[in-house]
Scaffold this active site. Structure first.
Site, PDB file in Angstrom:
ATOM      1  N   HIS A   1     -45.058  16.614 -15.610  1.00 22.50           N
ATOM      2  CA  HIS A   1     -43.814  17.061 -16.402  1.00 22.50           C
ATOM      3  C   HIS A   1     -43.585  18.362 -16.522  1.00 22.50           C
ATOM      4  O   HIS A   1     -44.712  19.376 -16.649  1.00 22.50           O
ATOM      5  CB  HIS A   1     -44.257  16.339 -17.834  1.00 22.50           C
ATOM      6  CG  HIS A   1     -43.013  16.179 -18.626  1.00 22.50           C
ATOM      7  ND1 HIS A   1     -42.486  17.467 -19.398  1.00 22.50           N
ATOM      8  CD2 HIS A   1     -42.281  15.387 -18.801  1.00 22.50           C
ATOM      9  CE1 HIS A   1     -41.356  17.233 -20.009  1.00 22.50           C
ATOM     10  NE2 HIS A   1     -41.003  15.821 -19.705  1.00 22.50           N
TER      11      HIS A   1
ATOM     12  N   GLU B   1     -36.466  14.864 -12.982  1.00 21.74           N
ATOM     13  CA  GLU B   1     -36.175  15.590 -14.099  1.00 21.74           C
ATOM     14  C   GLU B   1     -35.838  16.790 -13.965  1.00 21.74           C
ATOM     15  O   GLU B   1     -36.732  17.882 -14.147  1.00 21.74           O
ATOM     16  CB  GLU B   1     -37.268  15.333 -15.384  1.00 21.74           C
ATOM     17  CG  GLU B   1     -37.908  14.125 -15.469  1.00 21.74           C
ATOM     18  CD  GLU B   1     -38.525  13.765 -16.784  1.00 21.74           C
ATOM     19  OE1 GLU B   1     -37.874  13.150 -17.773  1.00 21.74           O
ATOM     20  OE2 GLU B   1     -39.420  14.642 -17.300  1.00 21.74           O
TER      21      GLU B   1
HETATM   22  P1  PGA Z   1     -35.301  14.400 -23.049  1.00 20.55           P
HETATM   23  O1  PGA Z   1     -36.585  14.495 -22.726  1.00 20.55           O
HETATM   24  O2  PGA Z   1     -34.771  13.045 -22.911  1.00 20.55           O
HETATM   25  O3  PGA Z   1     -35.600  14.590 -24.813  1.00 20.55           O
HETATM   26  O4  PGA Z   1     -34.338  15.313 -22.534  1.00 20.55           O
HETATM   27  C1  PGA Z   1     -36.972  13.730 -21.061  1.00 20.55           C
HETATM   28  C2  PGA Z   1     -38.411  14.138 -21.050  1.00 20.55           C
HETATM   29  O5  PGA Z   1     -38.681  15.329 -20.972  1.00 20.55           O
HETATM   30  O6  PGA Z   1     -39.058  13.356 -20.226  1.00 20.55           O
END
Ligand code: PGA
Length: 262
Positions: free
Chosen positions: A97, A169
């Site tokens: 992440h 992401e």
């Molecule tokens: P968010 O986070 O939906 O608050 O943008 C997503 C993540 O960090 O996995």
């Protein structure tokens, strides 16, 4: 086109909720969501809540994920928790992440070792990848994706790649970022195609087609449907919006509806 791949809706609670609060949330969730594995609902809960939740959870409705762990199985590593210590609580584990990469300086090597440790322990790693705002500005999105994917998967064999989930992401779209802005579906579709091409290059086309690719970054109840409709996107990883059980349930219901319509 109908995808044979399963849909995943994963809540990433990050460092929120005590075990008691997590337990109340799960209770509420289990009253609302139907049993069934499509979409597969997953809660990435804080490590401290995993044991409590694992005793309470109905695994036919949802499953648990670890948010973090150390890649060695046992030993003199003060303060760490290994995936072998928590594997009876979880079916999935987030790895790579961006908050771990950039706040805790997790290296590409750590990430590769964590992916391998999860697989070795029978836990499905959800490998998170995505370019920063600067990489995007410099036109290096594809290079950043390739780099994170190849280094994160470098311990994963052709036999084991089917045990991995990829979450795209883009760092600039994650709500914890100061200047976060939601990604456009066209950008996500393009990134998804790059990821599948890279996977095909590494493991062959058929295998690449079978790997689930999720999207994460500022998804909420209003935008979830638009993201779930993107060709090649198999689900969502949701941070901020997953902290409210009703909002998260609404997203799960949206995913179920879209899956049925496809
Ligand atoms: P968010 O986070 O939906 O608050 O943008 C997503 C993540 O960090 O996995």
């Amino acid at each position: 086109m109908t995808s044979p791949r399963k849909t995943y809706i994963i809540a990433n609670w990050k460092m929120n909720f005590t075990p008691g609060e997590a337990s109340l949330y799960l209770n509420r969730l289990q009253k609302r969501i139907p049993a069934g594995r499509n979409p597969q609902v997953v809660l990435a809960a804080p490590t401290v809540a995993l044991q409590t939740l694992s005793l309470q959870i109905d695994r036919r409705q949802c499953k648990l994920a670890a948010q973090n762990f150390y890649w060695r199985d046992y030993g003199a590593f003060t303060g760490e928790t290994s995936i072998s210590q928590i594997r009876s609580f979880v079916d999935y584990a987030l790895v790579g992440h961006s908050e771990r990469r950039y706040i805790f300086n997790e290296s590409q090597e750590d990430i590769a070792q964590k992916v391998a440790a999860a697989i070795r322990n029978g836990v499905t790693p959800v490998l998170c990848i995505g370019e920063t705002a600067l990489e995007r500005k410099d036109g290096e999105t594809a290079a950043a994706i390739y780099n994170q994917l190849t280094s994160g998967l470098h311990e994963v064999s052709k036999e084991d790649i089917s045990k991995v989930i990829i979450a795209y992401e883009p760092v600039w779209a994650i709500s914890s970022n100061k200047n976060a802005k939601p990604a456009k579906p066209a950008d996500i579709e393009k990134a998804q195609m790059i990821i599948r091409q890279d996977l095909a290059h590494l493991y062959g086309k058929d295998i690449a087609e079978a790997v689930p690719i999720l999207y994460g970054g500022s998804v909420n109840a209003d935008t979830a449907a638009g993201y779930l409709e993107i060709e090649g996107i198999d689900g969502l990883l949701i941070g901020g919006a997953s902290l409210i059980a009703d909002t998260f349930c609404a997203i799960v219901e949206t995913a179920k509806r879209i899956k049925n319509e496809r």
